[in-house]
Write a protein that holds these residues in place. Structure first.
Motif: not given
Length: 478
Positions: A200-229
């Motif tokens: 996100a700090e734009d230090k990667s030579p391969r990937f970019s990550l916006s702190t708006g929708d991009g980071l929101n999408n990453v967090l959605a991925g984290v949620i999707s790997f939660r334990d099942p109820l």
């Protein structure tokens, strides 16, 4: 959350559903020196490119078993990038040299001729770090393509950053063979968050990550790997536990905000403090869902009155058109608060739709996506009564999210309402609230239904409330 009639002794859960882009984004300048609502962990909250850069450096690692396709190239690029981060971050953090994993291994879970970590890869739809072999492997047939479809290139990078986090935590001696899975998994979430901050700090030579929708999408991925109820008495309960969405996002945020050194602080004691009295398992034979109807809405509002004891409790009406007549706030359906009349207006059909379950979605859905919004409107009434704070700016939006977190924890113990019902938080409710904060932001909005652009900031404010109290919310978001 759950409700039961004392005479029947039945406990019914509350869950939540998801709605994209229900709130709008506040514009303007932040006023708090303690928490800038227009920033993400000290970085500006902005939208922009996210994923593999158009002219990205190629991978520095080769892949065993590869078919030479695009997915394996993306995965190899991700691991190469992650290693470039750790080449400097590891010695800076842990004061010793960094050693990359030995091999990267790809397989197609639909094939019959692969092995990983000593086992056949047939049917292995997974990505993993193999401790004995110090290798990282992934399924190129189903898992990574699915992640890419759901969350883009950055979703693949996030999962591999998590797996590499296991290698880092073991190399840094943060984990051993005896470390509980729950600790190891959340340390890996944290270490992945530290890498994502670098991107996100734009230090990667391969990937970019916006702190708006991009980071929101990453967090959605984290949620999707939660334990099942799971339910109490389930023989699988507590086995190979990884953590709830709330816990895993919290761990990710620790790394993103404070860097890899913060990850060393995650242990069973810290996780226990973070979990507190929040329920982990559902009562036997219960779904954790509470019907969204007029009776249940009244019970939730009555429970808020008992828990917060306002001198002038807000009135509750179900005429959605009444929100249009508020003199000092715009409607924010499905639940609106009008300061001028101290009234909560509920659009019941819209609230019901918000709380519907989505069996296909990767995020947590159910009734507490809806009920957390209702609770947030009561929290606006609490702010109105306390006085001395604005209700129509970005600070108010995050203060509302924080107080909603406080209210959520208060309901971890049953509340008996005047009509004889009991309201209680059930397992999964917090994850549903977190999903709603990410996707619609209504529980983190001001009286006009406007929120801040970053789901990261909305969830962070909610977490402040879950781990704190009302005074902390008023002090943090002034």
């Amino acid at each position: 959350m759950g409700r039961s009639r004392q005479v029947l002794g039945v406990l019914i859960g509350v869950g939540a559903v998801l709605c994209a882009s229900c709130s709008t984004t506040l514009q303007g300048n932040a006023v708090s020196v303690f928490s800038d609502p227009f920033s993400v962990a000290g970085m500006p909250a902005t939208d922009g490119p996210t994923g593999l850069r158009p002219n990205a450096e190629g991978p520095s690692r080769t892949v065993e078993g590869t078919d030479g396709g695009d997915i394996d190239n993306l995965a190899a690029s991700a691991v190469s990038d992650i290693e470039q981060y750790w080449e400097s971050a590891f010695p800076e953090t842990f004061d010793e040299g960094f050693s990359p994993v030995k091999e990267l291994i790809s397989w197609d879970a639909g094939g019959f001729d692969g092995t990983f970590c000593g086992d056949s890869t047939f049917g292995l739809i997974n990505a993993a770090y193999c401790y004995p072999d110090r290798t990282i492997g992934w399924d190129r047939g189903e898992l990574l393509p699915g992640l890419r479809r759901a969350h883009g290139d950055i979703g693949v990078a996030m999962v591999l950053a998590h797996e590499y986090g296991h290698a880092v935590s073991r190399a840094a001696k943060l984990t051993t063979n005896g470390t509980p899975t729950l600790v190891a998994e959340q340390q890996a979430d944290c270490l992945a968050g530290a890498y994502m901050r670098w991107v996100a700090e734009d230090k990667s030579p391969r990937f970019s990550l916006s702190t708006g929708d991009g980071l929101n999408n990453v967090l959605a991925g984290v949620i999707s790997f939660r334990d099942p109820l799971m339910q109490q008495g389930d023989p699988e309960a507590g086995v190979d536990e990884h953590g709830s969405a709330f816990e895993r996002i919290s761990a990710f945020q620790f790394g993103f905000t404070d860097g890899p050194a913060a990850c060393a602080g995650i242990d069973m004691r810290e996780i226990g403090q973070r979990r507190g009295d929040l329920p982990v398992l559902l009562p036997e034979d219960q779904s954790g869902e509470l019907a969204i109807d007029e009776s249940s809405v009244r019970s939730i509002v009555d429970a808020m009155g008992i828990l917060f004891s306002p001198k002038a409790p807000p009135a509750l009406i179900f005429d959605a058109a009444a929100a249009e007549t508020c003199a000092d706030a715009r409607p924010s359906p499905p639940a609106s608060y009008c300061p001028a009349t101290n009234t909560i207006v509920v659009d019941l059909p819209a609230l019901t739709a918000l709380g519907a379950q989505d069996a296909e979605g990767g995020l947590a859905s159910g009734d507490n996506v809806a009920y957390s919004v209702l609770v947030s409107r009561y929290m606006q009434a609490i702010q109105q009564e306390r006085g001395g704070v604005a209700l129509d700016n970005a600070e108010a939006a995050l203060r509302t999210a924080c107080l909603t977190g406080v209210a959520t924890v208060k309901m971890s113990k049953q509340v008996t309402t005047p009509d004889g019902a009991t309201i209680a938080l059930t397992a999964g409710d917090v994850d549903e609230a977190v999903s709603g904060l990410l996707t619609n932001g209504l529980a983190a909005s001001d009286v006009n239904g406007e929120s801040v652009p970053s789901g990261f900031s909305r969830i962070d404010a909610f977490r402040v409330g879950v781990l704190g109290d009302a005074d902390r919310c008023f002090a943090r978001f002034r």
